[in-house]
Write a protein that holds these residues in place. Structure first.
Motif, PDB file in Angstrom:
ATOM      1  N   ILE A  23       0.726  -3.078   2.286  1.00 34.20           N
ATOM      2  CA  ILE A  23      -0.488  -2.326   2.584  1.00 34.20           C
ATOM      3  C   ILE A  23      -0.245  -1.255   3.643  1.00 34.20           C
ATOM      4  O   ILE A  23       0.782  -1.262   4.326  1.00 34.20           O
ATOM      5  N   VAL A  24      -1.222  -0.378   3.759  1.00 30.07           N
ATOM      6  CA  VAL A  24      -1.275   0.610   4.829  1.00 30.07           C
ATOM      7  C   VAL A  24      -2.625   0.395   5.501  1.00 30.07           C
ATOM      8  O   VAL A  24      -3.652   0.298   4.836  1.00 30.07           O
ATOM      9  N   VAL A  25      -2.614   0.313   6.825  1.00 33.49           N
ATOM     10  CA  VAL A  25      -3.852   0.129   7.581  1.00 33.49           C
ATOM     11  C   VAL A  25      -4.164   1.430   8.301  1.00 33.49           C
ATOM     12  O   VAL A  25      -3.318   1.976   9.007  1.00 33.49           O
ATOM     13  N   ASN A  26      -5.368   1.926   8.081  1.00 27.09           N
ATOM     14  CA  ASN A  26      -5.826   3.147   8.739  1.00 27.09           C
ATOM     15  C   ASN A  26      -6.992   2.780   9.647  1.00 27.09           C
ATOM     16  O   ASN A  26      -7.989   2.211   9.194  1.00 27.09           O
ATOM     17  N   VAL A  27      -6.860   3.103  10.938  1.00 22.87           N
ATOM     18  CA  VAL A  27      -7.919   2.833  11.899  1.00 22.87           C
ATOM     19  C   VAL A  27      -8.507   4.162  12.335  1.00 22.87           C
ATOM     20  O   VAL A  27      -7.812   5.001  12.903  1.00 22.87           O
ATOM     21  N   THR A  31     -14.178   3.140  11.300  1.00 23.65           N
ATOM     22  CA  THR A  31     -13.821   2.360  10.108  1.00 23.65           C
ATOM     23  C   THR A  31     -12.367   1.907  10.124  1.00 23.65           C
ATOM     24  O   THR A  31     -11.491   2.650  10.541  1.00 23.65           O
ATOM     25  N   LEU A  32     -12.157   0.696   9.636  1.00 23.51           N
ATOM     26  CA  LEU A  32     -10.816   0.167   9.393  1.00 23.51           C
ATOM     27  C   LEU A  32     -10.656   0.103   7.879  1.00 23.51           C
ATOM     28  O   LEU A  32     -11.498  -0.500   7.194  1.00 23.51           O
ATOM     29  N   THR A  33      -9.618   0.749   7.349  1.00 24.51           N
ATOM     30  CA  THR A  33      -9.395   0.765   5.902  1.00 24.51           C
ATOM     31  C   THR A  33      -8.006   0.225   5.599  1.00 24.51           C
ATOM     32  O   THR A  33      -7.026   0.637   6.221  1.00 24.51           O
ATOM     33  N   ILE A  34      -7.941  -0.699   4.635  1.00 25.51           N
ATOM     34  CA  ILE A  34      -6.664  -1.250   4.174  1.00 25.51           C
ATOM     35  C   ILE A  34      -6.485  -0.802   2.729  1.00 25.51           C
ATOM     36  O   ILE A  34      -7.336  -1.064   1.881  1.00 25.51           O
ATOM     37  N   THR A  35      -5.367  -0.102   2.483  1.00 22.78           N
ATOM     38  CA  THR A  35      -5.083   0.370   1.126  1.00 22.78           C
ATOM     39  C   THR A  35      -3.751  -0.196   0.641  1.00 22.78           C
ATOM     40  O   THR A  35      -2.872  -0.518   1.447  1.00 22.78           O
ATOM     41  N   HIS A  36      -3.625  -0.312  -0.675  1.00 19.49           N
ATOM     42  CA  HIS A  36      -2.376  -0.759  -1.298  1.00 19.49           C
ATOM     43  C   HIS A  36      -1.338   0.332  -1.077  1.00 19.49           C
ATOM     44  O   HIS A  36      -1.619   1.519  -1.279  1.00 19.49           O
ATOM     45  N   CYS A  44      -9.746  -3.108   1.322  1.00 18.10           N
ATOM     46  CA  CYS A  44     -10.758  -3.554   2.278  1.00 18.10           C
ATOM     47  C   CYS A  44     -11.175  -2.367   3.130  1.00 18.10           C
ATOM     48  O   CYS A  44     -10.337  -1.579   3.550  1.00 18.10           O
ATOM     49  N   GLU A  45     -12.464  -2.266   3.332  1.00 18.24           N
ATOM     50  CA  GLU A  45     -12.975  -1.248   4.242  1.00 18.24           C
ATOM     51  C   GLU A  45     -14.023  -1.921   5.114  1.00 18.24           C
ATOM     52  O   GLU A  45     -14.902  -2.609   4.617  1.00 18.24           O
ATOM     53  N   CYS A  46     -13.882  -1.747   6.401  1.00 16.94           N
ATOM     54  CA  CYS A  46     -14.748  -2.449   7.343  1.00 16.94           C
ATOM     55  C   CYS A  46     -15.222  -1.499   8.420  1.00 16.94           C
ATOM     56  O   CYS A  46     -14.417  -0.797   9.023  1.00 16.94           O
ATOM     57  N   MET A  78      -5.699 -11.240   7.252  1.00 14.89           N
ATOM     58  CA  MET A  78      -4.459 -11.415   7.997  1.00 14.89           C
ATOM     59  C   MET A  78      -3.467 -10.336   7.580  1.00 14.89           C
ATOM     60  O   MET A  78      -3.369 -10.011   6.397  1.00 14.89           O
ATOM     61  N   VAL A  79      -2.757  -9.791   8.571  1.00 11.02           N
ATOM     62  CA  VAL A  79      -1.823  -8.700   8.332  1.00 11.02           C
ATOM     63  C   VAL A  79      -0.506  -9.037   9.019  1.00 11.02           C
ATOM     64  O   VAL A  79      -0.494  -9.550  10.141  1.00 11.02           O
ATOM     65  N   TRP A  80       0.592  -8.744   8.341  1.00 15.33           N
ATOM     66  CA  TRP A  80       1.926  -8.900   8.916  1.00 15.33           C
ATOM     67  C   TRP A  80       2.425  -7.511   9.264  1.00 15.33           C
ATOM     68  O   TRP A  80       2.464  -6.624   8.407  1.00 15.33           O
ATOM     69  N   CYS A  81       2.770  -7.289  10.509  1.00 13.88           N
ATOM     70  CA  CYS A  81       3.162  -5.964  10.994  1.00 13.88           C
ATOM     71  C   CYS A  81       4.631  -5.960  11.396  1.00 13.88           C
ATOM     72  O   CYS A  81       5.102  -6.892  12.027  1.00 13.88           O
ATOM     73  N   GLU A  82       5.317  -4.899  11.057  1.00 12.26           N
ATOM     74  CA  GLU A  82       6.702  -4.719  11.480  1.00 12.26           C
ATOM     75  C   GLU A  82       6.785  -3.507  12.375  1.00 12.26           C
ATOM     76  O   GLU A  82       6.240  -2.458  12.010  1.00 12.26           O
ATOM     77  N   PRO A  83       7.362  -3.522  13.537  1.00 14.13           N
ATOM     78  CA  PRO A  83       8.068  -4.626  14.167  1.00 14.13           C
ATOM     79  C   PRO A  83       7.137  -5.621  14.863  1.00 14.13           C
ATOM     80  O   PRO A  83       7.502  -6.760  15.084  1.00 14.13           O
ATOM     81  N   ASN A  84       5.891  -5.176  15.228  1.00 14.56           N
ATOM     82  CA  ASN A  84       4.938  -6.099  15.830  1.00 14.56           C
ATOM     83  C   ASN A  84       3.525  -5.552  15.644  1.00 14.56           C
ATOM     84  O   ASN A  84       3.338  -4.419  15.202  1.00 14.56           O
TER      85      ASN A  84
END
Length: 124
Positions: A23-27, A31-36, A44-46, A78-84
């Motif tokens: 995913i890509v998370v845009n803040v 709005t918080l948007t999660i796109t494939h 998800c859009e919140c 839940m989101v897994w982020c690299e490196p943190n």
């Protein structure tokens, strides 16, 4: 945060990273948007004001947030982020600060001076 950590650990223990959705998370400020990642489909859009809780897990690469999706209904993502997850956490905290305007602070005003009284002329 204990409930979130338990959910994060359970999710990490049951699945393998190969089955996770990239995913890509845009803040943005509101709005918080999660796109494939590949299809760019919105997953998800919140609205930031509907976030009820967020936090970094025991593993600093894990991040979760809870949002109100309907009256009395909440969803945990839940989101897994690299490196943190530090950057995501900081961006979302900043968005929360922007979306909640500060309460107006009453400014004390000095009492207005009384109008000078015009002396009465002596009765003739």
């Amino acid at each position: 945060m204990d409930v979130i950590n338990a959910a994060l650990e359970a999710a990490l223990a049951t699945g393998s990273k190969e089955h996770w959705t990239p995913i890509v998370v845009n803040v943005a400020p509101a709005t918080l948007t999660i796109t494939h990642e590949q299809t760019e489909a919105v997953l998800c859009e919140c609205r930031v004001r509907f976030l009820s809780f967020m936090g970094v897990g025991r593993d600093v690469r894990s991040f979760a947030f809870i949002m109100a999706s309907a009256p009395g209904t909440f969803r945990c993502h839940m989101v897994w982020c690299e490196p943190n997850a530090a950057g995501l956490s900081e961006a979302l905290q900043a968005a929360c600060m922007v979306s909640v305007p500060p309460l107006p602070v009453p400014v004390p005003t000095a009492p207005s001076p009384a109008l000078p009284l015009t002396p009465l002329s002596p009765a003739a």
